[in-house]
Design a protein around this motif. Structure first.
Motif, PDB file in Angstrom:
ATOM      1  N   MET A  95       0.978  -1.318   0.086  1.00  0.00           N
ATOM      2  CA  MET A  95      -0.079   0.014  -0.049  1.00  0.00           C
ATOM      3  C   MET A  95       1.059   1.137   0.181  1.00  0.00           C
ATOM      4  SD  MET A  95      -3.119  -0.983   2.373  1.00  0.00           S
ATOM      5  CE  MET A  95      -2.365  -0.480   3.899  1.00  0.00           C
ATOM      6  N   PHE A  96       1.937   1.064   0.763  1.00  0.00           N
ATOM      7  CA  PHE A  96       2.788   2.343   1.039  1.00  0.00           C
ATOM      8  C   PHE A  96       3.461   2.608  -0.530  1.00  0.00           C
ATOM      9  CE2 PHE A  96       6.866   4.567   1.624  1.00  0.00           C
ATOM     10  CZ  PHE A  96       6.496   5.535   2.576  1.00  0.00           C
ATOM     11  N   ALA A  97       4.154   1.519  -1.124  1.00  0.00           N
ATOM     12  CA  ALA A  97       4.740   1.678  -2.164  1.00  0.00           C
ATOM     13  C   ALA A  97       3.905   2.161  -3.504  1.00  0.00           C
ATOM     14  CB  ALA A  97       5.411   0.314  -2.942  1.00  0.00           C
ATOM     15  N   GLY A  98       2.487   1.721  -3.432  1.00  0.00           N
ATOM     16  CA  GLY A  98       1.315   2.481  -4.348  1.00  0.00           C
ATOM     17  C   GLY A  98       1.129   3.797  -4.033  1.00  0.00           C
ATOM     18  N   GLY A  99       1.499   4.143  -3.162  1.00  0.00           N
ATOM     19  CA  GLY A  99       0.892   5.556  -2.583  1.00  0.00           C
ATOM     20  C   GLY A  99       1.980   6.729  -2.573  1.00  0.00           C
ATOM     21  N   ILE A 100       3.304   6.490  -2.527  1.00  0.00           N
ATOM     22  CA  ILE A 100       4.302   7.213  -2.147  1.00  0.00           C
ATOM     23  C   ILE A 100       4.572   8.521  -3.144  1.00  0.00           C
ATOM     24  CG2 ILE A 100       6.188   5.882  -2.911  1.00  0.00           C
ATOM     25  CD1 ILE A 100       6.272   7.969   0.117  1.00  0.00           C
ATOM     26  N   ALA A 101       4.383   8.053  -4.171  1.00  0.00           N
ATOM     27  CA  ALA A 101       4.633   8.978  -5.556  1.00  0.00           C
ATOM     28  C   ALA A 101       3.798  10.194  -5.412  1.00  0.00           C
ATOM     29  CB  ALA A 101       4.552   8.082  -7.021  1.00  0.00           C
ATOM     30  N   SER A 115       4.527  10.586   6.891  1.00  0.00           N
ATOM     31  CA  SER A 115       4.203   9.872   8.284  1.00  0.00           C
ATOM     32  C   SER A 115       3.482   8.901   8.076  1.00  0.00           C
ATOM     33  CB  SER A 115       4.030  10.961   9.249  1.00  0.00           C
ATOM     34  OG  SER A 115       2.751  11.409   8.899  1.00  0.00           O
ATOM     35  N   ARG A 116       2.535   8.943   6.821  1.00  0.00           N
ATOM     36  CA  ARG A 116       1.535   7.812   6.958  1.00  0.00           C
ATOM     37  C   ARG A 116       1.232   7.943   5.235  1.00  0.00           C
ATOM     38  NH1 ARG A 116      -2.084   5.918  10.580  1.00  0.00           N
ATOM     39  NH2 ARG A 116      -3.047   4.361   9.929  1.00  0.00           N
ATOM     40  N   VAL A 117       1.063   6.700   4.690  1.00  0.00           N
ATOM     41  CA  VAL A 117       0.944   6.885   3.430  1.00  0.00           C
ATOM     42  C   VAL A 117       0.140   5.733   2.908  1.00  0.00           C
ATOM     43  CG1 VAL A 117       1.673   6.455   0.704  1.00  0.00           C
ATOM     44  CG2 VAL A 117       3.037   7.941   2.426  1.00  0.00           C
ATOM     45  N   ALA A 118      -1.144   5.864   2.525  1.00  0.00           N
ATOM     46  CA  ALA A 118      -2.215   4.748   2.135  1.00  0.00           C
ATOM     47  C   ALA A 118      -2.555   3.794   3.366  1.00  0.00           C
ATOM     48  CB  ALA A 118      -1.766   3.901   0.732  1.00  0.00           C
ATOM     49  N   GLY A 119      -2.412   4.373   4.476  1.00  0.00           N
ATOM     50  CA  GLY A 119      -2.878   3.554   5.624  1.00  0.00           C
ATOM     51  C   GLY A 119      -1.628   3.037   6.493  1.00  0.00           C
TER      52      GLY A 119
END
Length: 141
Positions: A95-101, A115-119
């Protein structure tokens, strides 16, 4: 003499230049124009950088691989490669990898702070750790 030199600021005499540095207002202007230390410290070499960042999850230590492309001090591309040790971590890192960009592309390397990405909140610690290594590498280049 001082009144006529104010319209001729581009060509101050050595004495006038000294006076300008003694004036608090002029000193700030002089520092802004000449003080490149901050710019140099915040300058990063263009290119691609990679680092691995670690963090602690409830299941133990975890890592993620981070790849960043820097252009003119700005993150122009980012990729996070999950390195999970279990199914739960795999889900959160994915989830993090999918939303970091969406969170960091277009931001300066210094401003990128998540501090928080995609939950996913714990994975961001690994990302921040990797990003700090990348900042150091980009400065040294």
């Amino acid at each position: 003499m001082a009144g006529s030199s104010s319209s001729e600021e581009p060509e101050p005499t050595p004495a006038e230049a000294s006076e300008m540095q003694e004036s608090p207002d002029q000193e700030a202007t002089t520092d802004d124009a000449v003080g490149t230390d901050e710019t140099v410290d915040a300058s990063y070499a263009d290119g691609g950088y990679e680092a691995t960042g670690g963090y602690q999850s409830p299941n133990g230590p975890e890592t993620i691989a981070v790849s960043v492309t820097v252009t003119d001090g700005v993150i122009s591309a980012v990729e996070v490669t999950p390195q999970p040790t279990n199914d739960t971590t795999e889900r959160y890192q994915g989830m993090f990898a999918g939303g970091i960009a969406d969170e960091v592309v277009g931001k300066s390397l210094d401003e990128a702070d998540v501090s928080r990405v995609a939950g996913s909140s714990l994975t961001s610690g690994g990302f921040q750790s990797a990003l700090e290594s990348i900042r150091q590498d980009a400065k040294a280049s």
